[in-house]
Scaffold this active site. Structure first.
Site, mmCIF file in Angstrom:
data_model
loop_
_atom_site.group_PDB
_atom_site.id
_atom_site.type_symbol
_atom_site.label_atom_id
_atom_site.label_comp_id
_atom_site.label_asym_id
_atom_site.label_seq_id
_atom_site.Cartn_x
_atom_site.Cartn_y
_atom_site.Cartn_z
ATOM 1 N N ARG A 1 92.746 18.574 -39.373
ATOM 2 C CA ARG A 1 91.441 18.824 -39.974
ATOM 3 C C ARG A 1 90.474 19.244 -38.876
ATOM 4 O O ARG A 1 90.535 18.732 -37.760
ATOM 5 C CB ARG A 1 90.905 17.566 -40.637
ATOM 6 C CG ARG A 1 91.816 17.028 -41.729
ATOM 7 C CD ARG A 1 91.033 16.599 -42.943
ATOM 8 N NE ARG A 1 91.783 15.930 -43.974
ATOM 9 C CZ ARG A 1 92.781 16.417 -44.682
ATOM 10 N NH1 ARG A 1 93.242 17.597 -44.414
ATOM 11 N NH2 ARG A 1 93.356 15.736 -45.637
ATOM 12 N N ASN B 1 104.616 26.381 -22.630
ATOM 13 C CA ASN B 1 105.211 25.304 -21.848
ATOM 14 C C ASN B 1 106.590 24.923 -22.383
ATOM 15 O O ASN B 1 107.044 25.423 -23.403
ATOM 16 C CB ASN B 1 104.274 24.085 -21.830
ATOM 17 C CG ASN B 1 104.341 23.315 -20.534
ATOM 18 O OD1 ASN B 1 105.401 23.212 -19.926
ATOM 19 N ND2 ASN B 1 103.218 22.785 -20.106
ATOM 20 N N HIS C 1 110.834 27.372 -47.576
ATOM 21 C CA HIS C 1 111.769 27.397 -48.701
ATOM 22 C C HIS C 1 111.036 27.061 -49.990
ATOM 23 O O HIS C 1 110.052 26.318 -49.984
ATOM 24 C CB HIS C 1 112.916 26.407 -48.468
ATOM 25 C CG HIS C 1 113.741 26.758 -47.283
ATOM 26 N ND1 HIS C 1 113.434 26.316 -46.014
ATOM 27 C CD2 HIS C 1 114.826 27.543 -47.159
ATOM 28 C CE1 HIS C 1 114.320 26.808 -45.156
ATOM 29 N NE2 HIS C 1 115.175 27.554 -45.832
ATOM 30 N N THR D 1 98.617 22.783 -41.268
ATOM 31 C CA THR D 1 99.096 23.257 -42.557
ATOM 32 C C THR D 1 98.206 24.343 -43.153
ATOM 33 O O THR D 1 98.598 25.009 -44.103
ATOM 34 C CB THR D 1 99.181 22.100 -43.566
ATOM 35 O OG1 THR D 1 97.857 21.560 -43.742
ATOM 36 C CG2 THR D 1 100.123 21.002 -43.074
ATOM 37 N N LYS D 2 96.975 24.498 -42.600
ATOM 38 C CA LYS D 2 96.007 25.474 -43.106
ATOM 39 C C LYS D 2 95.373 26.208 -41.941
ATOM 40 O O LYS D 2 95.382 25.727 -40.805
ATOM 41 C CB LYS D 2 94.915 24.764 -43.900
ATOM 42 C CG LYS D 2 95.422 24.066 -45.134
ATOM 43 C CD LYS D 2 94.285 23.369 -45.854
ATOM 44 C CE LYS D 2 94.834 22.613 -47.060
ATOM 45 N NZ LYS D 2 93.806 21.821 -47.721
#
Length: 153
Positions: free
Chosen positions: A126, A29, A61, A111-112
């Site tokens: 989560r 989208n 970074h 993030t995971k």
């Protein structure tokens, strides 16, 4: 009829695009940003739906600086598995794999890795539930063109 190219609504922003692979049945989208790098893949699987204003990042970074006070950049692949659904405004960070049939809630920061058939929400995202693995019945009338949708043919 199987699409030959993904449906991508403009605008889309991409740094390089050299190693971005989007399956022909995927939908992206408006306002998607892909911050990619020439050294790591971004792969979007079959039948993936990406909501508006999603950001996918495959470059990061270092935490430390070199002798010239610069941070080293690195690439880390991002994989979005088949039939996943990425909600509006989600951010997917480098190195993340989102499993097949998973759902990422709107505004989530991933993030995971998210396992297949799971729902993840929040910042950081989560896992909060699972998704059934039943396959829905195919619709009888599939509309593939604007002309079909408007009945102008």
């Amino acid at each position: 009829m199987v699409p030959s190219a993904p449906l991508v609504k403009a605008p889309i922003h991409m740094d390089y695009g050299l190693r971005v692979r989007v399956a022909p049945t995927a939908f992206i989208n408006r306002g998607c940003t892909i911050l990619d790098t020439p050294v790591a893949d971004v792969r979007v699987g079959e039948h993936v739906n990406i909501g508006p204003n999603v950001t996918i990042i495959s470059v990061g970074h270092s935490k430390t600086v070199d002798k010239n006070s610069k941070r080293t950049s690195y690439g880390s692949e991002v994989i979005i598995g088949d039939c996943a659904w990425i909600g509006a405004g989600a951010i997917i960070l480098p190195g993340v794999e989102i499993g097949c049939h998973s759902i990422i809630g709107a505004g989530s920061l991933v993030t995971k890795d998210v396992p297949a058939y799971h729902v993840a929400v929040g910042s950081p995202a989560r896992v909060v539930s699972t998704v059934g693995n039943e396959v829905a019945a195919e619709p009888k009338d599939i509309i593939l063109t604007l002309e079909d949708a408007l009945g102008t043919h």
